[in-house]
Enzyme design. Structure first.
Site, mmCIF file in Angstrom:
data_model
loop_
_atom_site.group_PDB
_atom_site.id
_atom_site.type_symbol
_atom_site.label_atom_id
_atom_site.label_comp_id
_atom_site.label_asym_id
_atom_site.label_seq_id
_atom_site.Cartn_x
_atom_site.Cartn_y
_atom_site.Cartn_z
ATOM 1 N N HIS A 279 54.934 47.477 -0.734
ATOM 2 C CA HIS A 279 54.566 48.997 -0.956
ATOM 3 C C HIS A 279 55.987 49.526 -0.911
ATOM 4 O O HIS A 279 55.681 50.910 -0.285
ATOM 5 C CB HIS A 279 53.591 49.566 -0.155
ATOM 6 C CG HIS A 279 52.185 48.733 -0.427
ATOM 7 N ND1 HIS A 279 51.854 48.470 -1.738
ATOM 8 C CD2 HIS A 279 51.206 48.880 0.290
ATOM 9 C CE1 HIS A 279 50.562 48.223 -1.748
ATOM 10 N NE2 HIS A 279 50.326 48.076 -0.534
ATOM 11 N N HIS B 151 46.768 54.498 -2.990
ATOM 12 C CA HIS B 151 46.289 53.450 -2.037
ATOM 13 C C HIS B 151 44.889 53.733 -1.451
ATOM 14 O O HIS B 151 44.843 53.879 -0.164
ATOM 15 C CB HIS B 151 47.205 52.867 -0.986
ATOM 16 C CG HIS B 151 47.062 51.564 -0.515
ATOM 17 N ND1 HIS B 151 45.741 51.174 0.204
ATOM 18 C CD2 HIS B 151 47.670 50.480 -0.808
ATOM 19 C CE1 HIS B 151 46.058 50.007 0.567
ATOM 20 N NE2 HIS B 151 46.959 49.436 -0.053
ATOM 21 N N GLU C 192 43.388 49.564 -6.663
ATOM 22 C CA GLU C 192 44.890 50.011 -6.943
ATOM 23 C C GLU C 192 45.200 49.647 -8.288
ATOM 24 O O GLU C 192 45.475 48.250 -8.588
ATOM 25 C CB GLU C 192 45.700 49.580 -5.989
ATOM 26 C CG GLU C 192 45.425 49.732 -4.698
ATOM 27 C CD GLU C 192 46.136 48.871 -3.560
ATOM 28 O OE1 GLU C 192 47.263 48.884 -3.567
ATOM 29 O OE2 GLU C 192 45.252 48.063 -2.946
#
Length: 370
Positions: free
Chosen positions: A125, A198, A335
Site C-alpha cells: 500500500h 481502502h 478495493e
C-alpha cells in the site's frame, strides 16, 4: 489535469464553495499540520464525510429499507488516530501502489527499484511515512458543492518510486446515493501506479459485531492464487468448486472456515473481474453485498480489472467513531484495482504509466435498500 499547489488557496476555495458548516477543522497531525473534514449531502438526505488526511472516505450515512440511516464506514474521531497503529487503512487512498509488491522490488527498462518492505517480506500500500494514506492532500470543491477533489504531488524517488507523480482523487455524491471516486495522475518519468480506496463497510452500521451474515456476490470466474506471503503465483485460477465462488450469493461467513486457520486466515483475495454489463457507461459490476436485516445494499462498479475482497481478518477491536468497536471480521473491503505484484508479473495487465499519459480509474460505491 489541473493540480493545485497552493494549500491555502484550495482551502479558501472550498470554504466558499460549500455551505457554511460543511467544512471543519479536524485536528493537527503530529507535525502540526491542520486537517479538515468536508461533508457532502444529496437531495435524498444521504451524507458522506471526507478527510484531507489520506484523501479519506471517512463516513457514509446510508438509509435502510425503512429510511433509517446508519454510518456504514469505519473511521476515527481524531486525526492522530489515522496515523496510529490502530488504523488499518480505514477509508484512505492507498498508493502509489495499492496491495503488495514482492520483496519491495521491481524492474523498469532494466533498472531495479527498491521500496520499503513494510509488510515483511513485501511492500504494501505504498510504503512508509510518505505513502499516500499518510499525507495531507490539498482540497477543492466543485462549483455545485457536490464533489471534492484532493490533489497531491509526490516527488521523484519518494518511497523508492521513480518519477514525480501528480495525482488527483475526486469524490462525488450523486442523488441516487452513489459515491463516485475518480482517480487521475501524470508522471514525468516512467513509473508504476495502482491507486485504490481502502474503505471498510458494515451495512448494518459500523460497529456492528460481524459482517459474516452479509450476503455477497462477486462477478468473477477467476482469482489470483497467492503464496504464503500473499504474493500471486501468476496463475489465474477458476473459482468454481472453491470457497471463493461468489458468482451466486452466499453469506460471507458461510464458508469462511474453509479458508484456513490461524491469524489472518479468511478472505483476502484478488478477483479477476468479468466484464459484466452495468447501467453506468464504461463500468462493469465488481460485487454486490446486502445486509438482509436492514436491506442496505452496496453495489461496486469499476473500470479496473480486479477487486480485492477482504473480510476483516486482522481487525483487533479498535475504538472508532462515536466509541464504536471494530471487532474481528466486523468490516469488509472491496478495493477496485490492478492485480497485486503486477510490476513483477508481465502476464498481468500493465500498471506502467509513461510521461505524456494520464492514469485514470473509476470506482462507484452505489447504495440502495432492498
Amino acid at each position: 489535469m489541473i493540480l493545485r499547489t497552493a494549500a491555502l488557496a484550495a482551502c479558501l476555495a472550498l470554504t466558499t464553495a460549500l455551505p457554511a458548516g460543511e467544512v471543519a477543522e479536524f485536528g493537527k497531525t503530529p507535525e502540526g499540520e491542520m486537517t479538515h473534514v468536508y461533508t457532502l449531502s444529496n437531495d435524498n438526505g444521504m451524507k458522506i464525510k471526507l478527510l484531507d488526511l489520506g484523501a479519506t472516505l471517512m463516513a457514509a450515512e446510508v438509509p435502510d429499507r425503512d429510511g433509517e440511516k446508519a454510518d456504514v464506514l469505519f473511521g476515527f474521531d481524531e486525526a492522530a488516530k489515522y496515523l496510529s497503529d490502530d488504523n488499518q487503512y480505514f477509508g484512505v487512498v492507498v498508493g502509489r501502489y495499492g496491495n503488495r509488491i514482492a520483496k519491495g522490488k521491481f524492474t523498469l527498462d532494466g533498472k531495479q527499484y527498491t521500496l520499503e518492505c513494510n509488510n515483511d517480506p513485501n511492500h504494501l500500500h505504498g510504503g512508509g511515512d510518505k505513502a499516500f494514506s499518510k499525507v495531507v492532500w490539498e482540497a477543492k470543491a466543485s462549483d455545485d458543492g457536490r464533489s471534492v477533489t484532493f490533489s497531491h504531488s509526490s516527488p521523484d524517488g519518494e518511497e523508492g518510486y521513480p518519477g514525480k507523480l501528480d495525482a488527483e482523487v475526486t469524490y462525488t455524491l450523486t442523488d441516487d446515493n452513489a459515491v463516485r471516486i475518480e482517480y487521475a495522475a501524470t508522471t514525468d518519468k516512467k513509473t508504476v501506479l495502482n491507486l485504490t480506496n481502502h474503505a471498510y463497510f458494515n451495512l448494518a452500521g459500523a460497529g456492528d459485531e460481524t459482517i459474516n451474515d452479509h450476503e455477497i456476490t462477486i462477478f468473477a470466474d477467476r482469482y489470483t492464487p497467492v503464496d504464503e506471503t500473499l504474493i500471486p503465483t501468476g496463475e489465474l485460477a477458476e473459482v468454481a468448486g472453491t470457497p471463493l465462488d461468489f458468482r451466486t450469493p452466499h453469506q460471507i461467513g458461510e464458508r469462511v472456515d474453509l479458508m484456513g486457520e490461524g491469524e489472518g486466515a479468511g478472505y483476502d483475495h484478488n478477483f479477476v473481474l468479468n466484464k459484466t454489463a452495468s447501467d453506468r457507461p464504461g463500468l462493469h459490476k465488481a460485487a454486490k453485498v446486502t445486509d438482509q436485516d436492514s436491506g442496505r445494499t452496496l453495489t461496486v462498479l469499476t473500470d479496473q480489472p480486479g477487486v480485492q475482497f477482504y473480510g476483516g481478518n486482522f481487525l483487533k477491536g479498535q475504538t472508532g467513531k462515536d466509541g464504536k468497536t471494530y471487532a474481528y471480521r466486523s468490516g469488509f473491503c472491496l478495493e477496485t484495482q490492478h492485480y497485486p505484484d503486477s510490476p513483477n508479473q508481465p502476464q498481468f495487465p500493465s500498471v506502467v504509466l509513461n510521461p505524456g499519459e494520464t492514469y485514470k480509474h473509476v470506482c462507484v460505491y452505489a447504495f440502495s435498500a432492498e
